[in-house]
Design a protein around this motif. Structure first.
Motif, mmCIF file in Angstrom:
data_model
loop_
_atom_site.group_PDB
_atom_site.id
_atom_site.type_symbol
_atom_site.label_atom_id
_atom_site.label_comp_id
_atom_site.label_asym_id
_atom_site.label_seq_id
_atom_site.Cartn_x
_atom_site.Cartn_y
_atom_site.Cartn_z
ATOM 1 N N GLY A 1 -33.368 -73.704 20.187
ATOM 2 C CA GLY A 1 -31.958 -74.041 20.355
ATOM 3 C C GLY A 1 -31.392 -73.233 21.512
ATOM 4 O O GLY A 1 -32.128 -72.774 22.382
ATOM 5 N N LYS A 2 -30.080 -73.012 21.501
ATOM 6 C CA LYS A 2 -29.448 -72.273 22.594
ATOM 7 C C LYS A 2 -29.951 -70.839 22.672
ATOM 8 O O LYS A 2 -30.221 -70.313 23.750
ATOM 9 C CB LYS A 2 -27.931 -72.294 22.418
ATOM 10 N N VAL A 3 -30.078 -70.195 21.509
ATOM 11 C CA VAL A 3 -30.538 -68.807 21.499
ATOM 12 C C VAL A 3 -32.024 -68.722 21.827
ATOM 13 O O VAL A 3 -32.446 -67.933 22.683
ATOM 14 C CB VAL A 3 -30.255 -68.143 20.129
ATOM 15 N N GLY A 4 -32.835 -69.529 21.142
ATOM 16 C CA GLY A 4 -34.268 -69.479 21.354
ATOM 17 C C GLY A 4 -34.666 -69.798 22.786
ATOM 18 O O GLY A 4 -35.506 -69.107 23.380
ATOM 19 N N SER A 5 -34.068 -70.837 23.352
ATOM 20 C CA SER A 5 -34.408 -71.223 24.725
ATOM 21 C C SER A 5 -33.973 -70.160 25.722
ATOM 22 O O SER A 5 -34.705 -69.847 26.674
ATOM 23 C CB SER A 5 -33.760 -72.571 25.078
ATOM 24 N N ARG A 6 -32.800 -69.586 25.507
ATOM 25 C CA ARG A 6 -32.321 -68.539 26.406
ATOM 26 C C ARG A 6 -33.220 -67.300 26.332
ATOM 27 O O ARG A 6 -33.593 -66.720 27.355
ATOM 28 C CB ARG A 6 -30.880 -68.168 26.046
ATOM 29 N N PHE A 7 -33.578 -66.926 25.118
ATOM 30 C CA PHE A 7 -34.452 -65.775 24.918
ATOM 31 C C PHE A 7 -35.812 -66.015 25.577
ATOM 32 O O PHE A 7 -36.374 -65.140 26.245
ATOM 33 C CB PHE A 7 -34.623 -65.518 23.420
ATOM 34 N N ASN B 1 -36.472 -68.035 28.082
ATOM 35 C CA ASN B 1 -36.311 -68.008 29.542
ATOM 36 C C ASN B 1 -36.265 -66.581 30.082
ATOM 37 O O ASN B 1 -36.894 -66.265 31.091
ATOM 38 C CB ASN B 1 -35.029 -68.743 29.946
ATOM 39 N N VAL B 2 -35.528 -65.715 29.378
ATOM 40 C CA VAL B 2 -35.399 -64.324 29.815
ATOM 41 C C VAL B 2 -36.747 -63.614 29.776
ATOM 42 O O VAL B 2 -37.141 -62.928 30.736
ATOM 43 C CB VAL B 2 -34.375 -63.568 28.932
ATOM 44 N N LEU B 3 -37.474 -63.774 28.667
ATOM 45 C CA LEU B 3 -38.782 -63.124 28.545
ATOM 46 C C LEU B 3 -39.766 -63.658 29.578
ATOM 47 O O LEU B 3 -40.564 -62.911 30.146
ATOM 48 C CB LEU B 3 -39.345 -63.327 27.141
ATOM 49 N N SER B 4 -39.702 -64.956 29.818
ATOM 50 C CA SER B 4 -40.588 -65.576 30.792
ATOM 51 C C SER B 4 -40.314 -65.027 32.188
ATOM 52 O O SER B 4 -41.244 -64.711 32.946
ATOM 53 C CB SER B 4 -40.410 -67.091 30.782
ATOM 54 N N GLU B 5 -39.038 -64.889 32.527
ATOM 55 C CA GLU B 5 -38.651 -64.342 33.839
ATOM 56 C C GLU B 5 -39.167 -62.923 34.019
ATOM 57 O O GLU B 5 -39.480 -62.499 35.131
ATOM 58 C CB GLU B 5 -37.130 -64.362 33.985
ATOM 59 N N GLU B 6 -39.250 -62.190 32.903
ATOM 60 C CA GLU B 6 -39.703 -60.798 32.973
ATOM 61 C C GLU B 6 -41.225 -60.673 32.943
ATOM 62 O O GLU B 6 -41.762 -59.566 32.991
ATOM 63 C CB GLU B 6 -39.094 -60.005 31.814
ATOM 64 N N GLY B 7 -41.913 -61.799 32.848
ATOM 65 C CA GLY B 7 -43.360 -61.779 32.934
ATOM 66 C C GLY B 7 -44.100 -61.682 31.618
ATOM 67 O O GLY B 7 -45.326 -61.471 31.607
ATOM 68 N N HIS B 8 -43.410 -61.837 30.502
ATOM 69 C CA HIS B 8 -44.074 -61.779 29.201
ATOM 70 C C HIS B 8 -44.769 -63.110 28.890
ATOM 71 O O HIS B 8 -44.416 -64.155 29.442
ATOM 72 C CB HIS B 8 -43.054 -61.471 28.099
ATOM 73 N N LEU C 1 -35.092 -75.505 28.029
ATOM 74 C CA LEU C 1 -35.790 -74.464 28.771
ATOM 75 C C LEU C 1 -35.614 -74.652 30.278
ATOM 76 O O LEU C 1 -35.473 -75.773 30.772
ATOM 77 C CB LEU C 1 -37.286 -74.484 28.433
ATOM 78 N N SER C 2 -35.642 -73.547 30.986
ATOM 79 C CA SER C 2 -35.519 -73.582 32.442
ATOM 80 C C SER C 2 -36.728 -74.279 33.061
ATOM 81 O O SER C 2 -37.847 -74.183 32.538
ATOM 82 C CB SER C 2 -35.412 -72.151 32.972
ATOM 83 N N PRO C 3 -36.538 -74.967 34.193
ATOM 84 C CA PRO C 3 -37.672 -75.584 34.902
ATOM 85 C C PRO C 3 -38.708 -74.534 35.325
ATOM 86 O O PRO C 3 -39.872 -74.863 35.544
ATOM 87 C CB PRO C 3 -37.012 -76.228 36.119
ATOM 88 N N ASP C 4 -38.266 -73.288 35.421
ATOM 89 C CA ASP C 4 -39.158 -72.207 35.835
ATOM 90 C C ASP C 4 -39.849 -71.520 34.658
ATOM 91 O O ASP C 4 -40.572 -70.537 34.852
ATOM 92 C CB ASP C 4 -38.379 -71.148 36.627
ATOM 93 N N PHE C 5 -39.622 -72.023 33.453
ATOM 94 C CA PHE C 5 -40.239 -71.414 32.273
ATOM 95 C C PHE C 5 -41.761 -71.471 32.392
ATOM 96 O O PHE C 5 -42.351 -72.528 32.580
ATOM 97 C CB PHE C 5 -39.786 -72.157 31.014
ATOM 98 N N ASN C 6 -42.404 -70.316 32.267
ATOM 99 C CA ASN C 6 -43.852 -70.231 32.455
ATOM 100 C C ASN C 6 -44.637 -70.143 31.153
ATOM 101 O O ASN C 6 -45.864 -69.977 31.180
ATOM 102 C CB ASN C 6 -44.194 -69.001 33.316
ATOM 103 N N GLY C 7 -43.928 -70.220 30.025
ATOM 104 C CA GLY C 7 -44.599 -70.077 28.741
ATOM 105 C C GLY C 7 -45.179 -71.376 28.223
ATOM 106 O O GLY C 7 -45.288 -72.376 28.939
#
Length: 204
Positions: free
Chosen positions: A9-15, A17-24, A39-45
């Protein structure tokens, strides 16, 4: 870190995206594949569609080697079940659940689960604003939410030692900020005009 997120949802997707941006390494699970559009288009998970309490789904997410799991679906029951499975069966080191009903928080704590309750946090922040407090932060320690608030030192406190400051039984003078410098409230520390104090108290 390898983190599994339950609920996109809003929280899960935001969380996520943030973790993905940080390389986790992030795996997010939701029963509705359309949720992944948040999810962001840049989501790497990795995204997984399936019932989050299904152990086979959790195994596909790599729960056997996960460092942490966060259950943030809108359903308290799902969150508690997933967290129990993660903690008791797969021995995930860090497990946290978001809950909506504050009255059920004790159920999670009974099973040794850490929780975050947006309802309680919102109420405490609004209350702090109404009564003139500020900068409230919440940290779950053990099975209890601890609230930290920062406020300008009261005139009646000036010149007193921190151990002489009387607060209610559920509160503790945790620190003093002087000239933007953080100081633990150690015995003998004398409060001065312009100080700000950090008070820790137990949540309701």
């Amino acid at each position: 870190m390898h983190v599994i997120i339950i609920g996109c949802g809003k929280v899960g997707s935001r969380f996520a995206n943030v973790l993905s941006e940080e390389g986790h390494d992030v795996v997010i699970i939701d029963s509705d594949s359309n949720s992944f559009k948040l999810l962001s288009p840049d989501f790497n998970g990795i995204t997984l569609t399936g019932v989050p309490i299904d152990q086979d789904v959790l195994k596909k997410a790599g729960i056997n080697t996960a460092d942490a799991l966060a259950a943030v679906t809108p359903d308290d029951n799902i969150n508690i079940m997933v967290c129990q499975v993660a903690k008791e069966i797969f021995k995930v080191p860090k497990v946290i659940a978001r809950i909506y009903d504050p009255s059920r928080e004790h159920v999670f704590h009974h099973f040794g689960l850490e929780t975050i309750c947006p309802t309680d946090i919102s109420v405490n922040v609004i209350k702090s604003i109404i009564i003139g407090k500020k900068e409230v932060q919440t940290q779950t320690i053990g099975n209890k939410a601890i609230l930290y608030r920062q406020e300008r030192v009261d005139k009646s406190y000036i010149g007193k030692k921190v151990e002489d400051i009387e607060l209610d039984e559920s509160s503790h003078l945790f620190a003093v900020i002087r000239d933007n410098e953080f100081n633990f409230a150690k015995p003998g520390f004398v409060l001065k005009k312009g100080d700000e104090i950090v008070i820790a108290s137990k949540g309701d």
